[in-house]
Motif scaffolding. Structure first.
Motif, PDB file in Angstrom:
ATOM      1  N   LEU A 175       0.799  -1.215   0.000  1.00 49.78           N
ATOM      2  CA  LEU A 175       0.000   0.000   0.000  1.00 49.78           C
ATOM      3  C   LEU A 175       0.843   1.281   0.000  1.00 49.78           C
ATOM      4  CD1 LEU A 175      -2.918   0.917  -0.084  1.00 49.78           C
ATOM      5  CD2 LEU A 175      -2.929   0.902   2.415  1.00 49.78           C
ATOM      6  N   PRO A 176       1.949   1.372   0.758  1.00 48.23           N
ATOM      7  CA  PRO A 176       2.774   2.590   0.674  1.00 48.23           C
ATOM      8  C   PRO A 176       3.336   2.843  -0.730  1.00 48.23           C
ATOM      9  CG  PRO A 176       3.350   1.356   2.639  1.00 48.23           C
ATOM     10  CD  PRO A 176       2.419   0.495   1.830  1.00 48.23           C
ATOM     11  N   ALA A 177       3.703   1.780  -1.449  1.00 51.02           N
ATOM     12  CA  ALA A 177       4.207   1.932  -2.816  1.00 51.02           C
ATOM     13  C   ALA A 177       3.096   2.427  -3.737  1.00 51.02           C
ATOM     14  CB  ALA A 177       4.768   0.610  -3.321  1.00 51.02           C
ATOM     15  N   LEU A 178       1.913   1.882  -3.571  1.00 51.60           N
ATOM     16  CA  LEU A 178       0.769   2.297  -4.381  1.00 51.60           C
ATOM     17  C   LEU A 178       0.442   3.772  -4.139  1.00 51.60           C
ATOM     18  CD1 LEU A 178      -1.468   1.342  -6.336  1.00 51.60           C
ATOM     19  CD2 LEU A 178      -2.830   0.802  -4.335  1.00 51.60           C
ATOM     20  N   LYS A 179       0.438   4.168  -2.868  1.00 48.56           N
ATOM     21  CA  LYS A 179       0.153   5.569  -2.539  1.00 48.56           C
ATOM     22  C   LYS A 179       1.222   6.504  -3.094  1.00 48.56           C
ATOM     23  CE  LYS A 179      -2.585   4.848   1.618  1.00 48.56           C
ATOM     24  NZ  LYS A 179      -2.663   5.045   3.079  1.00 48.56           N
ATOM     25  N   ALA A 180       2.488   6.098  -3.025  1.00 44.96           N
ATOM     26  CA  ALA A 180       3.579   6.929  -3.555  1.00 44.96           C
ATOM     27  C   ALA A 180       3.448   7.099  -5.066  1.00 44.96           C
ATOM     28  CB  ALA A 180       4.930   6.312  -3.204  1.00 44.96           C
ATOM     29  N   ASN A 181       3.075   6.030  -5.767  1.00 45.31           N
ATOM     30  CA  ASN A 181       2.909   6.106  -7.221  1.00 45.31           C
ATOM     31  C   ASN A 181       1.723   6.991  -7.608  1.00 45.31           C
ATOM     32  OD1 ASN A 181       5.119   4.503  -7.735  1.00 45.31           O
ATOM     33  ND2 ASN A 181       3.925   2.618  -7.814  1.00 45.31           N
ATOM     34  N   ILE A 182       0.628   6.876  -6.883  1.00 44.78           N
ATOM     35  CA  ILE A 182      -0.538   7.709  -7.164  1.00 44.78           C
ATOM     36  C   ILE A 182      -0.215   9.174  -6.894  1.00 44.78           C
ATOM     37  CG2 ILE A 182      -2.884   8.277  -6.382  1.00 44.78           C
ATOM     38  CD1 ILE A 182      -3.285   5.228  -5.985  1.00 44.78           C
ATOM     39  N   THR A 183       0.481   9.439  -5.800  1.00 44.34           N
ATOM     40  CA  THR A 183       0.862  10.809  -5.462  1.00 44.34           C
ATOM     41  C   THR A 183       1.781  11.405  -6.522  1.00 44.34           C
ATOM     42  OG1 THR A 183       0.653  10.315  -3.114  1.00 44.34           O
ATOM     43  CG2 THR A 183       1.939  12.256  -3.696  1.00 44.34           C
ATOM     44  N   ALA A 184       2.733  10.612  -7.008  1.00 39.94           N
ATOM     45  CA  ALA A 184       3.657  11.102  -8.041  1.00 39.94           C
ATOM     46  C   ALA A 184       2.912  11.428  -9.330  1.00 39.94           C
ATOM     47  CB  ALA A 184       4.740  10.065  -8.306  1.00 39.94           C
ATOM     48  N   ALA A 185       2.009  10.546  -9.750  1.00 38.64           N
ATOM     49  CA  ALA A 185       1.246  10.781 -10.978  1.00 38.64           C
ATOM     50  C   ALA A 185       0.363  12.016 -10.840  1.00 38.64           C
ATOM     51  CB  ALA A 185       0.400   9.559 -11.315  1.00 38.64           C
ATOM     52  N   ARG A 186      -0.299  12.147  -9.711  1.00 38.17           N
ATOM     53  CA  ARG A 186      -1.169  13.318  -9.515  1.00 38.17           C
ATOM     54  C   ARG A 186      -0.364  14.606  -9.438  1.00 38.17           C
ATOM     55  NH1 ARG A 186      -6.007  11.089  -5.684  1.00 38.17           N
ATOM     56  NH2 ARG A 186      -7.113  10.052  -7.363  1.00 38.17           N
ATOM     57  N   SER A 187       0.837  14.551  -8.864  1.00 45.15           N
ATOM     58  CA  SER A 187       1.674  15.753  -8.781  1.00 45.15           C
ATOM     59  C   SER A 187       2.077  16.238 -10.165  1.00 45.15           C
ATOM     60  CB  SER A 187       2.928  15.469  -7.956  1.00 45.15           C
ATOM     61  OG  SER A 187       2.597  15.168  -6.641  1.00 45.15           O
ATOM     62  N   VAL A 188       2.467  15.303 -11.018  1.00 41.15           N
ATOM     63  CA  VAL A 188       2.827  15.681 -12.391  1.00 41.15           C
ATOM     64  C   VAL A 188       1.611  16.255 -13.109  1.00 41.15           C
ATOM     65  CG1 VAL A 188       3.567  14.780 -14.635  1.00 41.15           C
ATOM     66  CG2 VAL A 188       4.741  14.052 -12.562  1.00 41.15           C
ATOM     67  N   CYS A 189       0.455  15.632 -12.930  1.00 45.21           N
ATOM     68  CA  CYS A 189      -0.766  16.107 -13.596  1.00 45.21           C
ATOM     69  C   CYS A 189      -1.194  17.473 -13.100  1.00 45.21           C
ATOM     70  CB  CYS A 189      -1.893  15.112 -13.382  1.00 45.21           C
ATOM     71  SG  CYS A 189      -1.613  13.629 -14.307  1.00 45.21           S
ATOM     72  N   GLN A 190      -1.112  17.704 -11.799  1.00 45.37           N
ATOM     73  CA  GLN A 190      -1.496  19.004 -11.259  1.00 45.37           C
ATOM     74  C   GLN A 190      -0.560  20.098 -11.740  1.00 45.37           C
ATOM     75  OE1 GLN A 190      -1.677  18.330  -7.051  1.00 45.37           O
ATOM     76  NE2 GLN A 190      -3.710  17.395  -7.148  1.00 45.37           N
ATOM     77  N   THR A 191       0.713  19.750 -11.909  1.00 49.58           N
ATOM     78  CA  THR A 191       1.671  20.724 -12.419  1.00 49.58           C
ATOM     79  C   THR A 191       1.295  21.144 -13.838  1.00 49.58           C
ATOM     80  OG1 THR A 191       3.430  19.780 -11.072  1.00 49.58           O
ATOM     81  CG2 THR A 191       4.105  21.123 -12.926  1.00 49.58           C
ATOM     82  N   LEU A 192       0.891  20.183 -14.654  1.00 52.65           N
ATOM     83  CA  LEU A 192       0.552  20.480 -16.051  1.00 52.65           C
ATOM     84  C   LEU A 192      -0.861  21.015 -16.229  1.00 52.65           C
ATOM     85  CD1 LEU A 192       2.144  17.590 -18.096  1.00 52.65           C
ATOM     86  CD2 LEU A 192       2.994  19.881 -17.713  1.00 52.65           C
ATOM     87  N   ARG A 193      -1.774  20.603 -15.363  1.00 54.32           N
ATOM     88  CA  ARG A 193      -3.182  20.968 -15.541  1.00 54.32           C
ATOM     89  C   ARG A 193      -3.379  22.479 -15.586  1.00 54.32           C
ATOM     90  NH1 ARG A 193      -6.241  17.775 -11.728  1.00 54.32           N
ATOM     91  NH2 ARG A 193      -6.278  16.251 -13.384  1.00 54.32           N
ATOM     92  N   SER A 194      -2.632  23.211 -14.768  1.00 51.44           N
ATOM     93  CA  SER A 194      -2.820  24.668 -14.729  1.00 51.44           C
ATOM     94  C   SER A 194      -2.219  25.368 -15.950  1.00 51.44           C
ATOM     95  CB  SER A 194      -2.221  25.244 -13.448  1.00 51.44           C
ATOM     96  OG  SER A 194      -0.836  25.007 -13.404  1.00 51.44           O
ATOM     97  N   SER A 195      -1.468  24.643 -16.764  1.00 53.27           N
ATOM     98  CA  SER A 195      -0.920  25.248 -17.989  1.00 53.27           C
ATOM     99  C   SER A 195      -1.775  24.913 -19.209  1.00 53.27           C
ATOM    100  CB  SER A 195       0.514  24.772 -18.226  1.00 53.27           C
ATOM    101  OG  SER A 195       0.528  23.405 -18.591  1.00 53.27           O
ATOM    102  N   LEU A 196      -2.860  24.187 -19.010  1.00 54.66           N
ATOM    103  CA  LEU A 196      -3.703  23.724 -20.112  1.00 54.66           C
ATOM    104  C   LEU A 196      -4.728  24.790 -20.508  1.00 54.66           C
ATOM    105  CD1 LEU A 196      -4.085  21.102 -21.745  1.00 54.66           C
ATOM    106  CD2 LEU A 196      -5.745  20.383 -20.059  1.00 54.66           C
TER     107      LEU A 196
END
Length: 122
Positions: A30-51
């Protein structure tokens, strides 16, 4: 300290094996799954505001102090230094989209990284 071994492959080319796995820890379950989800969402949130037409620019500063201002998703992802493997997959997705289509790099990353309830997936 790191121990190294010099090894040769089947064609006689040398390569070095660095043995430092004792100092590294690996997330599991579960910690690995949470870390992967957090990383993916962080990248998406960074790009989402430039869309879109009202997308905001990002100021990127490299390790040597070089400054880049851009709202292009491909440029932002190229210059980001990501460590997580899932985030690296999103960067590779952006590269593939840019290579094959030439456009839509931000959109595919936002759609791929946003999970259910985020507006990016089923």
């Amino acid at each position: 300290t790191q121990t190294m071994s010099l090894v040769f492959d089947e064609y006689g080319r040398p390569f070095i094996i660095i043995k430092d796995q004792g100092s590294k820890s690996r997330l599991k379950g579960l910690p690995a799954l949470k870390a992967n989800i957090t990383a993916a969402r962080s990248v998406c949130q960074t790009l989402r505001s430039s869309l879109g037409p009202k997308g905001m620019d990002k100021i990127l500063v490299s390790g040597d102090g070089e400054v880049c201002v851009s709202n292009d998703g491909a440029t932002i992802l190229e210059r980001m230094e990501v460590q997580n493997e899932i985030a690296k997959l999103l960067v590779e997705l952006s590269r593939s989209q840019d290579k094959e289509i030439g456009d839509g790099t931000t959109g595919v990353v936002v759609m791929a990284g946003g999970g259910p309830g985020e507006g990016g997936g089923p």
